[in-house]
Enzyme design. Structure first.
Site, PDB file in Angstrom:
ATOM      1  N   ARG A  49       0.836  -1.198   0.000  1.00 52.32           N
ATOM      2  CA  ARG A  49       0.000   0.000   0.000  1.00 52.32           C
ATOM      3  C   ARG A  49       0.873   1.251   0.000  1.00 52.32           C
ATOM      4  O   ARG A  49       1.309   1.701   1.060  1.00 52.32           O
ATOM      5  CB  ARG A  49      -0.906   0.003   1.226  1.00 52.32           C
ATOM      6  CG  ARG A  49      -1.839  -1.197   1.300  1.00 52.32           C
ATOM      7  CD  ARG A  49      -2.536  -1.249   2.648  1.00 52.32           C
ATOM      8  NE  ARG A  49      -3.423  -2.403   2.749  1.00 52.32           N
ATOM      9  CZ  ARG A  49      -4.083  -2.731   3.859  1.00 52.32           C
ATOM     10  NH1 ARG A  49      -3.933  -1.989   4.954  1.00 52.32           N
ATOM     11  NH2 ARG A  49      -4.871  -3.789   3.880  1.00 52.32           N
ATOM     12  N   ASP A  51       1.653   5.111   0.042  1.00 49.92           N
ATOM     13  CA  ASP A  51       0.924   6.201   0.691  1.00 49.92           C
ATOM     14  C   ASP A  51       0.552   7.303  -0.295  1.00 49.92           C
ATOM     15  O   ASP A  51       0.982   7.300  -1.450  1.00 49.92           O
ATOM     16  CB  ASP A  51       1.777   6.802   1.817  1.00 49.92           C
ATOM     17  CG  ASP A  51       1.965   5.837   2.976  1.00 49.92           C
ATOM     18  OD1 ASP A  51       1.080   4.995   3.198  1.00 49.92           O
ATOM     19  OD2 ASP A  51       3.008   5.937   3.654  1.00 49.92           O
ATOM     20  N   ARG A 196      10.916   6.631   4.425  1.00 51.79           N
ATOM     21  CA  ARG A 196      10.918   8.087   4.568  1.00 51.79           C
ATOM     22  C   ARG A 196      11.554   8.540   5.881  1.00 51.79           C
ATOM     23  O   ARG A 196      12.165   9.609   5.956  1.00 51.79           O
ATOM     24  CB  ARG A 196       9.487   8.619   4.439  1.00 51.79           C
ATOM     25  CG  ARG A 196       8.949   8.496   3.011  1.00 51.79           C
ATOM     26  CD  ARG A 196       7.435   8.587   2.950  1.00 51.79           C
ATOM     27  NE  ARG A 196       6.932   9.829   3.489  1.00 51.79           N
ATOM     28  CZ  ARG A 196       5.634  10.055   3.737  1.00 51.79           C
ATOM     29  NH1 ARG A 196       4.738   9.099   3.492  1.00 51.79           N
ATOM     30  NH2 ARG A 196       5.247  11.210   4.226  1.00 51.79           N
TER      31      ARG A 196
END
Length: 243
Positions: A49, A51, A196
């Site tokens: 998934r 973002d 990230r």
């Protein structure tokens, strides 16, 4: 039949991969397009998934269908009903038990930092702008400490309910080409916002805010507050899923 597809998309306009009630998602748009050409209710399973705002060069998904459209023509048919920021690059028939998420052995992501005094209008949707000088050698040193099997809890955002926070990073490179610094990650899996957050931590090392030697202590702390900030999503891209 079970169909495996390879996707490329610009995630700028989407809330992410997963279907949302009040926002457009890659999954929703894809299911609607495939459903239109097959006349079926389609459920697409993605390898992961991504973002909101995250891009993909090599997302993989699969879906079940009884369509009679030849497999070699299926990408063209689906693409005719997709917006220009989502493209199916390839389709193939796979075994009925193939699952894009559960069968994935590793994934490769890149995080792109545009490191110059002034931002780039052309790269603004696909990179994180950072105007201060970066010590790439120090970033490389810190990156090497993250390679291997570790508990990456310190690099996971809150809101995730995974059973284990242990992951195996096979490769983590810091590559500079002109004004672009590209971080290349290959691992058997990633925690929520892990790439990230690691990118934010390496950025701190690159500016001298953190010492490269602190990396191991951050891992051992399992404390999110010890790692760097979560960098913006537009610099992140899913490059390849390995099966």
């Amino acid at each position: 039949m079970n169909v495996k597809i390879l996707l490329e998309y610009d995630g700028t306009a989407y809330s992410g991969w997963q279907r949302q009630k009040n926002a457009p998602s890659i999954q929703e748009v894809l299911e609607r397009a495939i459903g239109f050409i097959t006349g079926e209710k389609i459920h697409v399973v993605g390898s992961g998934r991504t973002d909101a705002g995250v891009h993909a060069l090599g997302q993989v998904a699969n879906f079940k269908t009884n369509t009679r459209i030849p497999i070699e023509k299926l990408p063209y048919a689906i693409n005719s009903k997709l917006p220009k920021d989502i493209v199916v690059k390839h389709a193939q028939v796979v075994s009925e038990d193939f699952h894009a998420r559960f069968w994935a052995k590793a994934k490769i992501y890149t995080y792109t930092i545009y490191n110059d005094k002034f931002p780039s209008p052309l790269l603004r949707k696909y990179s994180y702008f950072f105007p201060k000088p970066l010590d790439v050698k120090a970033m490389e040193k810190a990156a090497q400490m993250l390679i291997g099997i570790h508990d990456f809890k310190a690099f996971m955002a809150s809101g995730s309910q995974v059973k284990s926070t242990v992951r195996h990073i096979h490769r983590l490179e810091v590559l500079r080409s002109g004004d672009v610094v590209k971080l290349v990650f290959e691992a058997n899996g990633f925690l929520y916002n892990m790439v990230r957050i690691i990118a934010g931590t390496l950025l701190d090392v690159g500016t001298g805010k953190k010492d490269a030697a602190e990396t191991l202590s951050i891992i051992k702390s399992k404390d999110r507050t010890q790692a760097g900030k979560t960098l913006a999503p537009q610099g992140l891209c899913l490059v390849k899923v390995i099966y």
